[in-house]
Design an enzyme around this catalytic site. Structure first.
Site, short mmCIF file in Angstrom:
data_model
loop_
_atom_site.label_atom_id
_atom_site.label_comp_id
_atom_site.label_asym_id
_atom_site.label_seq_id
_atom_site.Cartn_x
_atom_site.Cartn_y
_atom_site.Cartn_z
N ASP A 117 33.07 38.32 47.98
CA ASP A 117 33.48 39.32 48.96
C ASP A 117 33.98 38.62 50.24
O ASP A 117 34.84 37.75 50.17
CB ASP A 117 32.28 40.25 49.22
CG ASP A 117 32.57 41.43 50.11
OD1 ASP A 117 33.09 42.43 49.62
OD2 ASP A 117 32.26 41.35 51.31
N ASP A 243 35.14 47.18 39.52
CA ASP A 243 34.79 47.00 40.93
C ASP A 243 35.31 48.19 41.74
O ASP A 243 36.51 48.44 41.78
CB ASP A 243 35.40 45.69 41.43
CG ASP A 243 34.82 45.23 42.75
OD1 ASP A 243 34.50 46.08 43.60
OD2 ASP A 243 34.71 44.01 42.94
N HIS A 271 31.10 45.29 41.60
CA HIS A 271 31.42 44.35 42.67
C HIS A 271 30.41 43.22 42.77
O HIS A 271 30.69 42.20 43.39
CB HIS A 271 31.48 45.11 44.01
CG HIS A 271 31.96 44.27 45.15
ND1 HIS A 271 33.16 43.60 45.15
CD2 HIS A 271 31.37 43.98 46.36
CE1 HIS A 271 33.31 42.94 46.29
NE2 HIS A 271 32.24 43.15 47.03
#
Length: 301
Positions: A117, A243, A271
């Site tokens: 991320d 995701d 995710h």
């Protein structure tokens, strides 16, 4: 979108499983592969926005059981780090635990950085500063920006329904007053499951719901300056098919715009594959660690 051409890809062939129960990581190890013979056996795990070192607990266990050395860090204002996210005003400040770690690392040692991320931007920043200490960089459903871009620019590329869910889940915090720019972003706890953990076990969602912290806003707005230092490091991208936070289409756009050496696809992963597909993620990390260094006449004996 147009199907990507020319970039080497691989994918997890494991069957879809919501729990992906842990088994011995030794099943993934080629009997001819010795950890000590790899370019490096040291992984440094860098969490995403709002997370902390705690999120890697399954990955740490699997890698260590396979013989790797693992360091998982809390970035500033994350995990058990004492800073308030509202007081973090720059990317260097946010990534300081990572850069401090690399600065203290022996000059003869190299590591494999793994960024998830927002952690993708953090490892990119570290790659620019410490290219000689990083053997490979792995972007896991992560921001992989180019020179002059920031994290929010890349995450704003969403072209499907995922962007609506992200906007619903975000709450801006104004630590300096409503008349000043936001200082942090909080995530609505009731939407975390749909946004981040749509394939993850209930126990991990429970852990995250009491552990996720606000995300510093200023670092996500900061444009990175990336030169040949960054470009000299081998990059690998792991895409997450299911995701809802950073859609697969956005991940593919980033890879097309800034091509890594190889792209892997984790099927059935949300995710957070360190929760939803820990075995498959471990297998890919081990595969990346096994990729031999590129022989270069300029730096090889």
């Amino acid at each position: 979108m147009k199907k990507q051409q020319g970039l080497p890809r691989s994918s997890s062939s494991r069957p879809r499983s919501l729990t992906d129960p842990l088994v011995s990581p030794l099943q993934f190890v080629n009997q001819e592969t010795k950890i000590e013979d790899l370019e490096t056996n040291h992984f440094v795990l860098v969490h995403g926005g709002g997370f902390g070192a705690w999120c890697w607990y399954k990955t740490i266990s699997l890698l260590e059981d396979a013989g790797f050395k693992v360091s998982a860090l809390d970035l500033a204002g994350s995990g058990i780090h004492l800073f308030d996210a509202n007081d973090i005003t720059s990317l260097p400040q946010y990534a300081k635990p990572l850069t401090d770690f690399l600065e203290k690392l022996d000059n003869t040692k190299k590591v494999i950085l793994v960024g998830h991320d927002f952690g993708g931007s953090c490892i990119s920043y570290a790659m620019e500063l410490f290219p000689a200490k990083i053997a490979k960089a792995v972007f896991l459903a992560a921001a992989m920006v180019k020179n002059g871009q920031n994290t929010l620019h890349m995450f704003s590329l969403k072209q499907d329904g995922a962007s609506d869910l992200m906007h619903q889940a975000q709450t801006f915090l104004y630590g300096n007053g409503k008349d000043q720019p936001p200082t942090a972003i909080d995530l609505e706890k009731s939407l975390l499951r749909d946004l981040l953990f749509n394939q993850s076990p209930v126990k991990d969602i429970a852990l995250a719901s009491v552990s996720v912290r606000p995300i510093p806003f200023a670092p996500a707005m900061e444009k990175l300056v990336l030169t040949d230092n960054y470009e000299s490091i081998r990059r690998f991208y792991i895409e997450t098919r299911n995701d809802n936070a950073i859609s697969l289409s956005v991940q593919q756009i980033m890879c097309e715009s800034n091509p890594p050496e190889k792209i892997f696809l984790l099927k059935g992963s949300d995710h957070c594959p360190f929760f939803s597909k820990p075995q498959a993620l471990h297998k890919l990390l081990f595969e990346i660690a096994r990729i031999p260094p590129i022989k270069n006449a300029a730096n090889q004996p």
